[in-house]
Design a protein around this motif. Structure first.
Motif, mmCIF file in Angstrom:
data_model
loop_
_atom_site.group_PDB
_atom_site.id
_atom_site.type_symbol
_atom_site.label_atom_id
_atom_site.label_comp_id
_atom_site.label_asym_id
_atom_site.label_seq_id
_atom_site.Cartn_x
_atom_site.Cartn_y
_atom_site.Cartn_z
ATOM 1 N N ALA A 257 0.865 -1.093 0.213
ATOM 2 C CA ALA A 257 -0.007 -0.040 0.016
ATOM 3 C C ALA A 257 0.874 1.133 0.105
ATOM 4 O O ALA A 257 2.066 1.157 0.605
ATOM 5 N N ALA B 64 0.887 5.772 -0.399
ATOM 6 C CA ALA B 64 0.365 7.002 -0.409
ATOM 7 C C ALA B 64 1.243 8.137 -0.398
ATOM 8 O O ALA B 64 2.456 8.190 -0.128
ATOM 9 N N LEU C 228 -1.980 5.052 5.510
ATOM 10 C CA LEU C 228 -1.943 3.748 4.757
ATOM 11 C C LEU C 228 -3.005 2.911 5.126
ATOM 12 O O LEU C 228 -3.423 1.904 4.272
ATOM 13 N N SER D 278 -6.296 3.107 5.403
ATOM 14 C CA SER D 278 -7.582 2.805 4.745
ATOM 15 C C SER D 278 -7.422 2.284 3.288
ATOM 16 O O SER D 278 -8.326 1.779 2.889
ATOM 17 N N ARG D 279 -5.947 1.972 2.789
ATOM 18 C CA ARG D 279 -5.803 1.597 1.530
ATOM 19 C C ARG D 279 -5.798 0.208 1.608
ATOM 20 O O ARG D 279 -5.613 -0.541 0.474
#
Length: 464
Positions: free
Chosen positions: A258, A260, A275, A277-278
């Motif tokens: 992941a 961001a 990260l 939420s991903r």
């Protein structure tokens, strides 16, 4: 593990790297009007490819470049030759790692890449800029030359198929711009810039932009640890894990990542806020749980294309138990042709029964069966509770075996240490899903405040 093999010389390694270094040195002053020392570097590259399918092509390219008459095709041939040499170094080192771990390698996939060819004119523009860079050399760069990448990157970014090339060119150009003018540089990252140049040039060729072919993975994912890679403006968390297919076939090593964008004020444990939420897998990692996958897309190289809809947090799964029971039988993933480079080597291993030593300068070394192995504590992120002190006091270590500066070293992902006569596991990714640790809570709060301020300022700018 046969750690004694890590210190043994690898046949042909020094010769291959010497040829690469000779060519890289030629790029420093530029290839518009090569001097004798530069032509020697070109000849060394051509000689190293003698007897290979690229031999005649590279020999012609080296001859034309030495005469100052090289075109795009010749520069592409030189980049391909350099990439092939670095690929041979990668292959030799991974073969040595396979001897050390005793694990089998997965079979290479024959599935073709997916997707249509992107706009050829945009790739041609990128290729022309990279060839101009080679002619000027790192000592010849200036803001006008480096600025030529900006319109190319702008044209690439709207096309998802060219996002990888755009990101590489943008980052490369930013590094060069920060170093302009090249004539005043006291130190040049010769190998790094040659790596970026040759990779970027080959990625402009037809077929290189196609996305990897995907299959699906259904079964149980057993996390081993998290590798956090941080930049001033971006962060990535890459989870290394063992995947046990539901059909009962052999387990294999896979990765899930992941990433961001981030402001440079968000550091330490605050990175996880960007990260979580991903990728739900980060929560499973911090809780020490497996994840059940149902039709998760995966590349032939073992990279999961993460989709939270296809994942469900499962039962408790201790990474050290996974490593002791399953890791030795899991197959290592294959590497895509253009990704064959020593810097990409990151092989999960478990070490036990070693003697850890921490020097006065803070460096840590493990001695295993009489053989010393350097420990790369600089790669341990501040976003977790794992510290050099815990590593130096450990008796078991889950980590990534890497190769850097001519030697193998170990990047710890987790260790087992003794606290009050009890064995305690300390993981670099322990705070990924949240933490009650006092230091982690303070770092999270600071990051929350920084993000809130930035969002408020961004909203104010948009309203104005």
């Amino acid at each position: 593990m046969r750690t004694d093999l890590l210190a043994d010389p690898v046949d042909g390694l020094d010769e291959a790297l010497a040829a690469v270094d000779a060519f890289d040195d030629a790029l420093v002053a530029g290839l518009l009007r090569p001097q004798p020392a530069q032509t020697d570097g070109l000849a060394a590259l051509a000689d190293a490819l003698g007897g290979t399918p690229l031999a005649s092509l590279v020999a012609e390219a080296a001859e034309k470049t030495a005469a100052g008459a090289a075109g795009e095709d010749h520069f592409v041939a030189l980049a391909a030759a350099r990439t092939a040499l670095m690929g041979s170094v990668h292959d030799a080192l991974t073969a040595r790692v396979a001897d050390v771990t005793g694990r089998p390698a997965a079979e290479a996939s024959e599935r073709p890449a997916d997707g249509d060819e992107p706009a050829a004119n945009v790739l041609a523009a990128a290729r022309a800029w990279l060839c101009d860079l080679a002619r000027a050399g790192w000592q010849g760069i200036d803001h006008e030359l480096v600025g030529g990448a900006a319109p190319v990157v702008s044209a690439m970014l709207p096309d998802p198929a060219l996002r990888r090339q755009a990101t590489l060119l943008d980052g490369f150009a930013a590094e060069l711009a920060a170093s302009c003018p090249g004539a005043t540089l006291d130190r040049i990252p010769v190998r790094r810039w040659a790596d970026l140049w040759s990779r970027a040039l080959l990625l402009t060729l037809p077929g290189a932009a196609r996305t990897p072919a995907l299959s699906t993975a259904t079964g149980r994912l057993l996390p081993l640890g998290v590798d956090v890679q941080e930049h001033a403006t971006a962060v990535q968390a890459q989870v290394h894990a063992v995947f046990e297919p539901a059909d009962g076939t052999a387990p294999r090593l896979v990765r899930a990542a992941a990433s961001a964008p981030k402001p440079d004020t968000v550091v330490g444990a605050g990175l996880w806020q960007l990260l979580r939420s991903r990728m739900s897998l980060l929560t499973a990692v911090s809780e020490g749980r497996a994840t059940d996958l149902d039709g998760m897309p995966v590349t032939a190289e073992g990279d999961l294309v993460w989709d939270d809809e296809r994942a469900r947090v499962g039962e408790p799964a201790d990474p050290f138990a996974t490593a002791r029971v399953v890791l030795a039988t899991a197959t290592d993933p294959v590497t895509a042709p253009l990704d064959r480079h020593p810097v990409r080597i990151a092989v999960p291993v478990l070490l036990e029964g070693y003697a850890a030593e921490r020097a006065d300068d803070g460096t840590v070394t493990f001695t295993v069966a009489g053989h010393r192995l350097a420990v790369d504590t600089d790669r341990v992120p501040d976003a977790g509770p794992l510290t050099p002190e815990a590593i130096a006091a450990s008796g078991a270590c889950l980590g990534l075996l890497r190769w850097d500066a001519g030697a193998f070293l170990l990047q710890p992902l987790a260790v087992e240490t003794t606290v009050r006569k009890k064995t305690v596991a300390v993981h670099a990714g322990a705070w990924a899903g949240g933490t009650t640790d006092k230091a982690g809570v303070r770092a999270e709060k600071a990051a929350t405040d920084a993000v809130a301020v930035l969002r408020e300022r961004a909203g104010r700018l948009l309203r104005s």
